[in-house]
Write a protein that holds these residues in place. Structure first.
Motif, PDB file in Angstrom:
ATOM      1  N   SER A   1      -6.330  -8.876   7.939  1.00 42.40           N
ATOM      2  CA  SER A   1      -7.053  -7.689   7.475  1.00 42.40           C
ATOM      3  C   SER A   1      -6.366  -7.023   6.287  1.00 42.40           C
ATOM      4  O   SER A   1      -6.928  -6.120   5.676  1.00 42.40           O
ATOM      5  CB  SER A   1      -7.170  -6.669   8.620  1.00 42.40           C
ATOM      6  N   THR A   2      -5.164  -7.488   5.946  1.00 39.51           N
ATOM      7  CA  THR A   2      -4.416  -6.889   4.831  1.00 39.51           C
ATOM      8  C   THR A   2      -5.076  -7.241   3.498  1.00 39.51           C
ATOM      9  O   THR A   2      -5.348  -8.416   3.221  1.00 39.51           O
ATOM     10  CB  THR A   2      -2.962  -7.386   4.826  1.00 39.51           C
ATOM     11  N   HIS A   3      -5.321  -6.245   2.675  1.00 37.28           N
ATOM     12  CA  HIS A   3      -5.900  -6.465   1.344  1.00 37.28           C
ATOM     13  C   HIS A   3      -4.869  -7.171   0.464  1.00 37.28           C
ATOM     14  O   HIS A   3      -3.660  -6.974   0.614  1.00 37.28           O
ATOM     15  CB  HIS A   3      -6.293  -5.123   0.727  1.00 37.28           C
ATOM     16  N   ASP A   4      -5.357  -7.989  -0.468  1.00 38.00           N
ATOM     17  CA  ASP A   4      -4.458  -8.753  -1.341  1.00 38.00           C
ATOM     18  C   ASP A   4      -3.499  -7.848  -2.108  1.00 38.00           C
ATOM     19  O   ASP A   4      -2.304  -8.151  -2.235  1.00 38.00           O
ATOM     20  CB  ASP A   4      -5.260  -9.611  -2.319  1.00 38.00           C
ATOM     21  N   LEU A   5      -4.011  -6.749  -2.648  1.00 39.70           N
ATOM     22  CA  LEU A   5      -3.163  -5.832  -3.414  1.00 39.70           C
ATOM     23  C   LEU A   5      -2.095  -5.211  -2.513  1.00 39.70           C
ATOM     24  O   LEU A   5      -0.926  -5.099  -2.899  1.00 39.70           O
ATOM     25  CB  LEU A   5      -4.009  -4.743  -4.069  1.00 39.70           C
ATOM     26  N   THR A   6      -2.486  -4.821  -1.320  1.00 34.98           N
ATOM     27  CA  THR A   6      -1.528  -4.256  -0.366  1.00 34.98           C
ATOM     28  C   THR A   6      -0.470  -5.282   0.005  1.00 34.98           C
ATOM     29  O   THR A   6       0.727  -4.960   0.099  1.00 34.98           O
ATOM     30  CB  THR A   6      -2.257  -3.781   0.897  1.00 34.98           C
ATOM     31  N   ALA A   7      -0.895  -6.531   0.217  1.00 36.67           N
ATOM     32  CA  ALA A   7       0.052  -7.590   0.568  1.00 36.67           C
ATOM     33  C   ALA A   7       1.045  -7.829  -0.568  1.00 36.67           C
ATOM     34  O   ALA A   7       2.251  -7.972  -0.333  1.00 36.67           O
ATOM     35  CB  ALA A   7      -0.709  -8.877   0.885  1.00 36.67           C
ATOM     36  N   ALA A   8       0.547  -7.862  -1.806  1.00 38.75           N
ATOM     37  CA  ALA A   8       1.427  -8.089  -2.956  1.00 38.75           C
ATOM     38  C   ALA A   8       2.437  -6.960  -3.100  1.00 38.75           C
ATOM     39  O   ALA A   8       3.612  -7.195  -3.416  1.00 38.75           O
ATOM     40  CB  ALA A   8       0.595  -8.232  -4.229  1.00 38.75           C
ATOM     41  N   ARG A   9       2.001  -5.738  -2.848  1.00 41.13           N
ATOM     42  CA  ARG A   9       2.920  -4.601  -2.929  1.00 41.13           C
ATOM     43  C   ARG A   9       3.912  -4.613  -1.776  1.00 41.13           C
ATOM     44  O   ARG A   9       5.091  -4.283  -1.953  1.00 41.13           O
ATOM     45  CB  ARG A   9       2.121  -3.297  -2.924  1.00 41.13           C
ATOM     46  N   THR A  10       3.466  -4.997  -0.598  1.00 37.42           N
ATOM     47  CA  THR A  10       4.352  -5.052   0.566  1.00 37.42           C
ATOM     48  C   THR A  10       5.494  -6.031   0.339  1.00 37.42           C
ATOM     49  O   THR A  10       6.649  -5.761   0.699  1.00 37.42           O
ATOM     50  CB  THR A  10       3.551  -5.462   1.821  1.00 37.42           C
ATOM     51  N   HIS A  11       5.182  -7.164  -0.275  1.00 36.28           N
ATOM     52  CA  HIS A  11       6.205  -8.186  -0.541  1.00 36.28           C
ATOM     53  C   HIS A  11       7.029  -7.872  -1.790  1.00 36.28           C
ATOM     54  O   HIS A  11       7.991  -8.582  -2.086  1.00 36.28           O
ATOM     55  CB  HIS A  11       5.547  -9.557  -0.712  1.00 36.28           C
ATOM     56  N   GLY A  12       6.643  -6.841  -2.539  1.00 35.59           N
ATOM     57  CA  GLY A  12       7.364  -6.499  -3.760  1.00 35.59           C
ATOM     58  C   GLY A  12       7.099  -7.437  -4.914  1.00 35.59           C
ATOM     59  O   GLY A  12       7.884  -7.492  -5.872  1.00 35.59           O
ATOM     60  N   ILE A  13       5.988  -8.159  -4.848  1.00 31.75           N
ATOM     61  CA  ILE A  13       5.690  -9.168  -5.874  1.00 31.75           C
ATOM     62  C   ILE A  13       5.386  -8.511  -7.218  1.00 31.75           C
ATOM     63  O   ILE A  13       5.899  -8.941  -8.261  1.00 31.75           O
ATOM     64  CB  ILE A  13       4.504 -10.051  -5.427  1.00 31.75           C
ATOM     65  N   ILE A  14       4.565  -7.486  -7.196  1.00 31.95           N
ATOM     66  CA  ILE A  14       4.164  -6.839  -8.453  1.00 31.95           C
ATOM     67  C   ILE A  14       5.365  -6.218  -9.145  1.00 31.95           C
ATOM     68  O   ILE A  14       5.554  -6.359 -10.366  1.00 31.95           O
ATOM     69  CB  ILE A  14       3.071  -5.796  -8.182  1.00 31.95           C
ATOM     70  N   ASP A  15       6.207  -5.523  -8.401  1.00 33.15           N
ATOM     71  CA  ASP A  15       7.400  -4.908  -8.992  1.00 33.15           C
ATOM     72  C   ASP A  15       8.345  -5.963  -9.560  1.00 33.15           C
ATOM     73  O   ASP A  15       8.912  -5.777 -10.647  1.00 33.15           O
ATOM     74  CB  ASP A  15       8.137  -4.071  -7.939  1.00 33.15           C
TER      75      ASP A  15
ATOM     76  N   THR B   1       6.913  -7.397 -12.759  1.00 33.06           N
ATOM     77  CA  THR B   1       6.955  -6.397 -13.825  1.00 33.06           C
ATOM     78  C   THR B   1       8.371  -6.244 -14.360  1.00 33.06           C
ATOM     79  O   THR B   1       8.578  -6.157 -15.583  1.00 33.06           O
ATOM     80  CB  THR B   1       6.429  -5.053 -13.316  1.00 33.06           C
ATOM     81  N   ARG B   2       9.359  -6.211 -13.469  1.00 25.92           N
ATOM     82  CA  ARG B   2      10.755  -6.102 -13.916  1.00 25.92           C
ATOM     83  C   ARG B   2      11.159  -7.308 -14.752  1.00 25.92           C
ATOM     84  O   ARG B   2      11.932  -7.187 -15.704  1.00 25.92           O
ATOM     85  CB  ARG B   2      11.691  -5.969 -12.708  1.00 25.92           C
ATOM     86  N   ALA B   3      10.642  -8.465 -14.389  1.00 23.69           N
ATOM     87  CA  ALA B   3      10.961  -9.685 -15.135  1.00 23.69           C
ATOM     88  C   ALA B   3      10.110  -9.831 -16.388  1.00 23.69           C
ATOM     89  O   ALA B   3      10.323 -10.765 -17.174  1.00 23.69           O
ATOM     90  CB  ALA B   3      10.776 -10.914 -14.243  1.00 23.69           C
TER      91      ALA B   3
ATOM     92  N   ARG C   1      -1.471  -2.721 -12.010  1.00 19.99           N
ATOM     93  CA  ARG C   1      -0.739  -2.281 -13.198  1.00 19.99           C
ATOM     94  C   ARG C   1       0.488  -3.156 -13.426  1.00 19.99           C
ATOM     95  O   ARG C   1       0.537  -4.296 -13.005  1.00 19.99           O
ATOM     96  CB  ARG C   1      -0.377  -0.802 -13.088  1.00 19.99           C
ATOM     97  N   GLY C   2       1.494  -2.588 -14.113  1.00 17.57           N
ATOM     98  CA  GLY C   2       2.654  -3.401 -14.443  1.00 17.57           C
ATOM     99  C   GLY C   2       2.267  -4.552 -15.352  1.00 17.57           C
ATOM    100  O   GLY C   2       1.490  -4.371 -16.306  1.00 17.57           O
ATOM    101  N   SER C   3       2.760  -5.751 -15.066  1.00 17.88           N
ATOM    102  CA  SER C   3       2.472  -6.917 -15.895  1.00 17.88           C
ATOM    103  C   SER C   3       1.296  -7.725 -15.370  1.00 17.88           C
ATOM    104  O   SER C   3       1.022  -8.821 -15.857  1.00 17.88           O
ATOM    105  CB  SER C   3       3.714  -7.818 -15.968  1.00 17.88           C
ATOM    106  N   VAL C   4       0.591  -7.199 -14.372  1.00 20.63           N
ATOM    107  CA  VAL C   4      -0.542  -7.902 -13.778  1.00 20.63           C
ATOM    108  C   VAL C   4      -1.807  -7.602 -14.573  1.00 20.63           C
ATOM    109  O   VAL C   4      -2.145  -6.444 -14.829  1.00 20.63           O
ATOM    110  CB  VAL C   4      -0.741  -7.493 -12.303  1.00 20.63           C
ATOM    111  N   ARG C   5      -2.518  -8.653 -14.950  1.00 19.47           N
ATOM    112  CA  ARG C   5      -3.758  -8.521 -15.716  1.00 19.47           C
ATOM    113  C   ARG C   5      -4.935  -8.936 -14.838  1.00 19.47           C
ATOM    114  O   ARG C   5      -4.936 -10.021 -14.262  1.00 19.47           O
ATOM    115  CB  ARG C   5      -3.705  -9.405 -16.982  1.00 19.47           C
TER     116      ARG C   5
END
Length: 253
Positions: free
Chosen positions: A143-157, A160-162, A176-180
């Motif tokens: 039931s976890t949304h893809d965006l929530t899952a990506a944030r939970t795992h710290g993938i987006i951050d 973006t840092r890289a 946001r960040g480096s995600v298009r």
């Protein structure tokens, strides 16, 4: 099984080393046979009953041998920080989520995906520009949304840092960040312009390559439908990720 002997030998060596460390006594299967047993389960999706009959061992023994092999492999899996050393060298990446179906469980509500209309676990996948599988996350309830899952795992951050440009679908709107993500038409607003539509088409062509990585992950037929406790899904995915890395580099060295 469509696997190289390099993969079989890699797993057998891990099992052999583990037995030597534990000073394990005689077992029904030698390391090579145990490795073959585990690979038959992961790659072909063979049930424990079928494996027990084929290897002439008990069902409980087959289960124990497979779980031991999965634990040894998953312990060697890269976490996101380690994988980022390779990811930051890529031209760009593709981020996508996939649902791995499971049987119904007692507490089934968290595992029901409204998007896919079935029960499962959510796994985030990172692919390179050619659509090759680079990394896969731990499993979260379906039931976890893809965006929530990506944030939970710290993938987006981490991406973006890289400063790694990442292409994702509309499910990641607002990352946001480096995600298009592609342009999305809003209600009560003008239609997308010709330029925006052209950008979306180009974006879709790039993002479609990420489906190859998900398809690669699911060539391991145990993931077609997990018939175990959902909490075991993470270890299975991590074990497969390690085996895929060995198989993909079978011509190296």
């Amino acid at each position: 099984m469509p696997l190289s002997s390099r993969t079989l030998n890699h797993l057998a060596d891990r099992i052999r080393s583990h037995r030597q460390q534990r000073k394990s006594r005689w077992r029904r299967l030698n390391p090579g046979r145990q490795a073959l047993l585990a690979l038959a389960h992961l790659r072909n999706g063979d049930t424990y009953t079928r494996l027990a009959a084929g290897f002439e061992i008990g069902i409980a023994t087959a289960w124990r041998y497979v779980q031991e092999a999965i634990a040894l492999l998953s312990a060697a899996a890269e976490d996101l920080d380690t994988a980022m050393r390779r990811i930051r060298l890529l031209a760009y990446t593709i981020l996508d989520g996939t649902l791995i179906p499971i049987d119904r469980v007692a507490d089934q509500k968290p595992y029901y995906s409204g998007k896919h209309k079935r029960h499962g676990v959510n796994v985030q996948v990172i692919a390179d520009a050619a659509g090759r599988l680079v990394w896969a996350s731990a499993a979260l309830p379906g039931s976890t949304h893809d965006l929530t899952a990506a944030r939970t795992h710290g993938i987006i951050d981490a991406l973006t840092r890289a400063n790694v440009m990442t292409f994702a679908d509309r499910g990641y709107q607002g990352a946001r960040g480096s995600v298009r993500t592609p342009f999305k038409r809003r209600r009560y607003r003008p239609k997308l312009s010709r330029r925006q539509k052209a950008v979306n088409r180009a974006h879709a062509k790039i993002r479609a390559r990420g489906e190859r990585a998900i398809a690669t992950l699911k060539t391991w037929k145990v993931l077609i439908k997990l018939r175990c406790c959902p909490r075991r899904a993470t270890a299975i995915v991590q074990a497969i990720l390690v085996l895929h890395g060995v198989e993909a580099n079978r011509y190296a060295g």
